[in-house]
Design a protein around this motif. Structure first.
Motif, PDB file in Angstrom:
ATOM      1  N   VAL A  46       0.931  -1.171  -0.113  1.00 53.21           N
ATOM      2  CA  VAL A  46      -0.036   0.090   0.028  1.00 53.21           C
ATOM      3  C   VAL A  46       0.735   1.126   0.173  1.00 53.21           C
ATOM      4  O   VAL A  46       0.338   2.521  -0.328  1.00 53.21           O
ATOM      5  N   PHE A  47       2.090   1.224   0.352  1.00 55.39           N
ATOM      6  CA  PHE A  47       3.012   2.278   0.491  1.00 55.39           C
ATOM      7  C   PHE A  47       4.456   1.934   0.247  1.00 55.39           C
ATOM      8  O   PHE A  47       4.840   1.084   0.934  1.00 55.39           O
ATOM      9  N   VAL A  48       5.210   2.907  -0.432  1.00 54.45           N
ATOM     10  CA  VAL A  48       6.518   2.624  -0.473  1.00 54.45           C
ATOM     11  C   VAL A  48       7.382   3.970  -0.159  1.00 54.45           C
ATOM     12  O   VAL A  48       7.093   4.776  -0.857  1.00 54.45           O
ATOM     13  N   GLU A  49       8.301   3.645   0.674  1.00 49.37           N
ATOM     14  CA  GLU A  49       8.974   4.926   1.109  1.00 49.37           C
ATOM     15  C   GLU A  49      10.533   5.050   0.477  1.00 49.37           C
ATOM     16  O   GLU A  49      11.046   3.976   0.637  1.00 49.37           O
ATOM     17  N   LEU A  50      10.507   5.998  -0.531  1.00 45.89           N
ATOM     18  CA  LEU A  50      11.947   5.753  -1.355  1.00 45.89           C
ATOM     19  C   LEU A  50      12.863   6.718  -0.755  1.00 45.89           C
ATOM     20  O   LEU A  50      12.607   7.656   0.030  1.00 45.89           O
ATOM     21  N   PRO A  51      14.292   6.399  -1.032  1.00 40.88           N
ATOM     22  CA  PRO A  51      15.150   7.209  -0.376  1.00 40.88           C
ATOM     23  C   PRO A  51      15.379   8.347  -1.382  1.00 40.88           C
ATOM     24  O   PRO A  51      14.661   8.443  -2.562  1.00 40.88           O
ATOM     25  N   GLU A  52      16.234   9.330  -1.057  1.00 43.24           N
ATOM     26  CA  GLU A  52      16.648  10.746  -1.833  1.00 43.24           C
ATOM     27  C   GLU A  52      17.652  10.144  -2.967  1.00 43.24           C
ATOM     28  O   GLU A  52      18.267   9.276  -2.619  1.00 43.24           O
ATOM     29  N   LYS A  53      17.647  10.822  -4.035  1.00 45.11           N
ATOM     30  CA  LYS A  53      18.514  10.553  -4.945  1.00 45.11           C
ATOM     31  C   LYS A  53      19.960  10.907  -4.436  1.00 45.11           C
ATOM     32  O   LYS A  53      20.029  12.285  -3.671  1.00 45.11           O
ATOM     33  N   ILE A  91       5.225   5.765  -6.153  1.00 46.95           N
ATOM     34  CA  ILE A  91       4.704   6.696  -5.025  1.00 46.95           C
ATOM     35  C   ILE A  91       3.125   6.668  -5.148  1.00 46.95           C
ATOM     36  O   ILE A  91       2.341   6.400  -4.212  1.00 46.95           O
ATOM     37  N   ASP A  92       2.642   6.545  -6.505  1.00 46.55           N
ATOM     38  CA  ASP A  92       1.095   6.605  -6.717  1.00 46.55           C
ATOM     39  C   ASP A  92       0.777   5.100  -6.704  1.00 46.55           C
ATOM     40  O   ASP A  92      -0.368   4.957  -6.641  1.00 46.55           O
TER      41      ASP A  92
END
Length: 133
Positions: A46-53, A91-92
């Protein structure tokens, strides 16, 4: 329950880690995602938290967080590297990992620091054995 069928279709060209991440190597760039087995264990994502480039990704440390209806799980880096791209699509549409974990559901791309680290990863055959397939 078609897990067996899809597990057998483990992409041979990828490398696998004990933490159920896959790594696709193209030159000095590695694309990383989670395996079919991992998304199957998590169930609906339901959700993915991604790192910064630009983030320095450390081997054996979490790089992203995946939340499913059942649990929260870290994506563990199989190698050291620098994050050069993240899969914004997640993200979406986090469920892309469920529907296409080896393709559109990739998570991050990193610039490989040390290619010798890739030697510690498993082949599709070895990974299959590790999960008892």
């Amino acid at each position: 329950e078609n897990r067996g069928v899809t597990m057998t279709n483990l992409p041979e060209e990828l490398k696998y880690s004990k933490d159920h991440e896959w790594t696709k190597i193209e030159g000095d760039i590695a694309t990383i995602g989670i395996t079919y087995y991992a998304q199957n264990q998590l169930t609906d994502i339901v959700f993915v938290e991604l790192p910064e480039k630009g983030k320095e990704a450390e081997k054996d440390k979490g790089i992203a967080t995946i939340e499913s209806v059942k649990s929260v799980s870290d994506v563990i880096m199989p190698i050291n590297g620098e994050v050069i791209e993240i899969n914004d699509k997640l993200i979406d549409s986090p469920e892309t990992i469920n529907s296409d974990c080896y393709g559109e559901g990739w998570i991050v791309k990193v610039k490989i620091k040390d290619k010798s680290e890739l030697n510690s990863l498993m082949s599709a055959e070895e990974y299959k054995k590790s999960i008892g397939e």
